[in-house]
Scaffold this motif. Structure first.
Motif, short mmCIF file in Angstrom:
data_model
loop_
_atom_site.label_atom_id
_atom_site.label_comp_id
_atom_site.label_asym_id
_atom_site.label_seq_id
_atom_site.Cartn_x
_atom_site.Cartn_y
_atom_site.Cartn_z
N HIS A 87 0.86 -1.17 0.00
CA HIS A 87 0.00 0.00 0.00
C HIS A 87 0.90 1.23 0.00
CE1 HIS A 87 -2.58 2.91 2.56
NE2 HIS A 87 -2.83 3.12 1.28
N LEU A 88 0.62 2.16 -0.92
CA LEU A 88 1.38 3.40 -1.00
C LEU A 88 0.44 4.58 -0.80
CD1 LEU A 88 3.73 2.81 -4.09
CD2 LEU A 88 4.35 2.71 -1.68
N LYS A 101 3.81 7.00 2.93
CA LYS A 101 4.74 5.95 2.49
C LYS A 101 5.48 6.30 1.21
CE LYS A 101 2.03 2.31 4.70
NZ LYS A 101 1.25 1.05 4.52
N GLY A 102 5.50 7.58 0.88
CA GLY A 102 6.32 8.01 -0.24
C GLY A 102 5.58 8.51 -1.45
N LEU A 103 4.28 8.29 -1.54
CA LEU A 103 3.52 8.80 -2.68
C LEU A 103 3.33 10.31 -2.51
CD1 LEU A 103 2.33 7.18 -5.08
CD2 LEU A 103 0.11 7.38 -3.97
N HIS A 127 11.00 0.14 2.28
CA HIS A 127 10.21 0.65 3.40
C HIS A 127 10.81 2.01 3.74
CE1 HIS A 127 7.78 0.44 7.16
NE2 HIS A 127 8.72 1.29 7.56
N THR A 128 10.10 3.07 3.42
CA THR A 128 10.62 4.42 3.59
C THR A 128 10.00 5.05 4.83
OG1 THR A 128 10.89 4.65 1.20
CG2 THR A 128 10.93 6.66 2.51
N ARG A 131 19.37 1.85 5.14
CA ARG A 131 19.32 3.14 4.47
C ARG A 131 19.14 4.27 5.48
NH1 ARG A 131 14.70 3.59 1.63
NH2 ARG A 131 15.60 5.14 0.22
N ASN A 132 19.36 5.50 5.01
CA ASN A 132 19.20 6.66 5.88
C ASN A 132 17.75 6.89 6.29
OD1 ASN A 132 21.87 7.94 6.19
ND2 ASN A 132 21.81 8.10 3.97
N ASP A 133 16.81 6.53 5.43
CA ASP A 133 15.40 6.78 5.71
C ASP A 133 14.58 5.51 5.67
OD1 ASP A 133 15.73 6.38 3.04
OD2 ASP A 133 14.50 8.07 2.39
N GLY A 134 15.12 4.43 6.21
CA GLY A 134 14.40 3.17 6.22
C GLY A 134 15.29 2.02 5.78
N TYR A 135 14.69 1.14 5.02
CA TYR A 135 15.45 -0.02 4.55
C TYR A 135 14.82 -0.54 3.26
CZ TYR A 135 11.63 -2.78 6.61
OH TYR A 135 10.41 -3.29 6.91
N ALA A 136 15.52 -1.45 2.61
CA ALA A 136 15.00 -2.11 1.41
C ALA A 136 15.28 -3.60 1.53
CB ALA A 136 15.67 -1.54 0.15
#
Length: 778
Positions: free
Chosen positions: A136-137, A141-143, A179-180, A452-457
């Motif tokens: 879900h965006l 969540k970045g949208l 995941h931001t 990451r600086n703002d979350g992970y992947a």
């Protein structure tokens, strides 16, 4: 409705007003506003789908195939229905209630059978073919925006989302699942661990965890872990947390401190020592031990090295390699009690490492390798070298941080991207890790978490290998411009090897690559000017100034693409560099050469004549000097002769005067009287020799040879001078004293003084005038 076929269009009148048409399962479907769903028949008539009349009070926003011959009917505020064989019922998706509340607006079925639904209030939902949520965006969540107005799947399988405030691209083909942390709640992720069906994250804010099965579950904070977390690792069935404040065990959402030593940077088992862990901290090495009940506790410090240990590996010999953030690299060996260091070696730049700051350590196939600067080194025979292979390629070609995976697989972290290497292929993934603290955690055999600086992947290696990489868009030259002082002239890139004038030697190239899932990077070179590639850059424009005449080939290359593009052209020489001009230059050169030759010839002849004249002058001068020297020598000789003759004459006169005096004395002596006649005869002879004209003539002759025209000039200037005055003047010219002159004039000294007085008067000299000096200068 217009039905166009074979160049003809037929106007069809639907049963009512409509909002859109959809092609579903090979049929054209639409909703009549205030009615059900209709299909367009081959006879160009319309038929109501049975069982859809209930939609008359509902707004249909999408009609989609269900993959089994039926139709999914998405409504704005009443969820999604599945129509099949004349019956419509609620779709079995668990998100029906969400869609009802969030107001569906658009939906499409993707090429892989999944579904994308856009809402007015809560962004985008991606569902699998069974209606289960994939992700879900929304704005959180970045949208960029929560209102979805349109959806489109492109040829590469990626999803374009038209929003109320712009356009977004959802990279569905990216093997990374991001995941931001847009709100900044998690902070910067430094480490992670999968433990007990939960995913744990270690960040600069503390430890967070969530269920791995419930994708939409939010992260929860582990109380007591506020601050910087360096490591999360499972040892002996317990999750250990290396923290800025010490070391903790994470249990049931709580943290329990087991070591007070600050800065649990790196922890690992000690080989052949079960139940013991070695940990590098801010202040050296410590040992943790496991009690019989399975609990880990602090055991003791290891003495001998009190430094901050950021990285640590243990090689196959049991030696421990330690990296200090600033001071460099150490290799130590512990004694049998594990309480002291029995061997310590500190490495310096002389050992082969270019830099000792921010080193990275890794064990690859049992061999220790060290990253210094931008290169990796291996330790061989007491020295660090880049020779040899590592992970199937030359060690010198590996530039990023190394993270091992399954056999034949490994990841390389580079600025702005992570490269997945396998025996099958290599693929670059656009993701930036934490600079200086790059970390990739292997959660499972095939699953990696990228910090990451703002979350992970998350990276699923199996999915990455199963999906072929999407085709890379080609690199294109968009524009070529000739920039002159007056204007900018476009030059079509399709032009074949154009020849440009000399004043068209400033060119501007713009290239482009329709790459939407990452920032394209370019590099350039101009063969004929500089054969070296430029550095990679995001700038798609490059300009060349003041190109000299010649042949050129412009070449551009995209980092994410294999083919480079070229454009060849030439710059014509200025008319001053044309063949006729060079012919004229040759004529002018040879003419100038002839002129210079003539000039130098004349100059040489003039110099020759001048030199000959100078030689003649010097020869004449030498001859004159020789003659003068000869004359001077003669004058000197004659002066000597004059002086000698004058002295001789003076001596002779002195003798004669003395003889005359003695004769007179003898005459008056009694008994010795001379006869008068004889006496007079002797006096006559003496006087004759005293006043001999012959002596004077000889003196005058010698004097004139030395002092030519003296008498003549003196007589002309002073005509009253007598011969006696001239004779006295000559003696004075010779600088003779009155005493020396007296015998020459056979008079007394007083008589000489009288004569000098009279001569002074005739010459008109003042009383204080020097007569001798006057004669010497005359």
């Amino acid at each position: 409705i217009y039905n166009c076929s074979k160049g003809r269009c037929e106007l069809l009148t639907p049963p009512g007003n409509i909002m859109f048409l959809r092609l579903v399962n090979g049929e054209v479907l639409f909703q009549k506003i205030g009615g059900g769903i209709y299909r367009l028949l081959p006879s160009n008539s319309f038929q109501l789908l049975p069982g859809t009349g209930f939609l008359s009070d509902k707004k249909v926003v999408s009609l989609l195939p269900d993959g089994a011959g039926g139709v999914l009917i998405a409504t704005a505020q009443h969820g999604i229905y599945n129509w099949k064989n004349g019956q419509a019922q609620k779709w079995h998706s668990p998100l029906q209630e969400v869609f009802t509340k969030k107001q569906l607006n658009k939906g499409i079925r993707l090429s892989d059978g999944s579904y994308a639904f856009g809402t007015i209030l809560d962004g985008l939902f991606l569902l699998d073919s069974e209606g289960r949520l994939v992700f879900h965006l929304n704005r959180q969540k970045g949208l960029p925006d929560n209102t979805v107005l349109s959806l489109l799947e492109d040829s590469t399988g990626n999803l374009w989302v038209g929003l109320d405030r712009g356009i977004a691209l959802v990279d569905l083909k990216n093997p990374l699942l991001f995941h931001t942390d847009t709100e900044g709640d998690l902070g910067t992720v430094y480490t992670a661990e999968s433990f007990g069906e939960h995913l744990y994250l270690g960040t600069n804010h503390g430890v967070f965890y969530k269920s791995e099965k419930k994708k939409n579950e939010p992260f929860r904070f582990v109380s007591g872990t506020q601050g910087q977390v360096w490591q999360l690792k499972t040892f002996g069935g317990q999750l250990l947390c290396g923290h800025n404040d010490g070391t903790f065990v994470i249990e049931n959402g709580q943290a329990r401190k087991i070591s007070p030593v600050a800065g649990g940077w790196a922890t690992m088992p000690i080989p052949n020592q079960p139940g013991l862990l070695l940990q590098g901290t801010y202040s050296g090495l410590i040992v943790l031990r496991q009690r019989s009940n399975g609990q880990w506790v602090f055991s003791h410090r290891i003495g001998g090295l009190l430094i901050a240990i950021r990285e640590m590996v243990i090689d196959s010999t049991g030696a421990i390699w330690l990296a200090h953030p600033i001071e460099g690299l150490y290799r130590v060996v512990l004694d049998s009690s594990l309480a002291h260091i029995s061997f310590l070696k500190k490495y310096t730049p002389a050992d082969g490492l270019p830099s000792l700051k921010m080193l990275r350590l890794a064990i690859v196939h049992g061999e220790t390798i060290i990253k210094s600067g931008q290169a990796w080194y291996r330790y061989e025979k007491g020295h660090f070298t880049q020779n040899g292979q590592c992970l199937g390629q030359p060690l010198s070609k590996i530039k990023g941080h190394i993270f091992p995976g399954r056999k034949g697989e490994w990841l390389e972290a580079l600025p702005g991207e992570v490269v997945f290497h396998s025996s099958a292929h290599t693929r670059a993934l656009p993701v930036s890790l934490v600079s200086g603290y790059e970390n990739i955690v292997r959660l499972r055999a095939d699953l990696f978490l990228l910090c990451r600086n703002d979350g992970y992947a998350l990276l699923d290696a199996d999915n990455l290998l199963a999906e072929p990489p999407p085709p890379t868009p080609p690199l294109l030259i968009h524009t070529i411009e000739i920039v002159t002082r007056k204007e900018v002239q476009p030059l079509p890139p399709s032009t074949s090897r154009p020849s440009l004038k000399k004043n068209q030697n400033r060119l501007r190239f713009r290239v482009g690559q329709h790459l939407f899932t990452r920032r394209p990077l370019f590099r350039y070179r101009l063969d004929g000017l500089d054969g070296h590639w430029s550095e990679w850059t995001e700038k798609n424009r490059i300009e060349y100034f003041n190109l000299p005449a010649g042949e050129y080939t412009f070449e551009a290359q995209a980092k994410h693409g294999s083919r480079s593009i070229r454009f060849s052209f030439s710059v014509l020489p200025h008319w001053t560099q044309s063949p006729p001009a060079f012919f004229g230059y040759a004529l002018a050169f040879f003419g100038l050469l002839a002129l210079v030759r003539y000039f130098f010839k004349k100059r040489f002849e003039k110099a020759k004549r001048k030199m000959e004249a100078e030689q003649k002058r010097l020869l004449a001068q030498q001859q004159m000097k020789a003659a003068n020297d000869k004359l001077q020598m003669e004058v000197v000789n004659k002066s000597k002769q004059l002086a000698n003759s004058t002295i001789n004459l003076a001596k002779k006169n002195e003798v004669l005067l003395q003889l005359k005096k003695e004769l007179r004395k003898l005459k008056n002596t009694p008994g010795t009287r001379l006869p008068g006649k004889a006496f007079q005869q002797l006096l006559h002879v003496i006087d004759a020799h005293l006043s001999s004209e012959q002596d004077w003539e000889l003196f005058e002759k010698n004097f004139n040879q030395v002092h030519e025209s003296f008498f003549k000039k003196l007589k002309n200037d002073f005509p009253d001078l007598t011969p006696g005055d001239l004779q006295l003047a000559a003696y004075l010219k010779m600088n003779l004293s009155s005493k020396e002159i007296a015998p020459l004039l056979h008079i007394s000294v007083r008589g000489v003084e009288n004569k000098r007085y009279r001569l002074r008067k005739k010459l008109g000299l003042p009383p204080d005038g020097n007569l001798v000096e006057f004669m010497m200068k005359y």
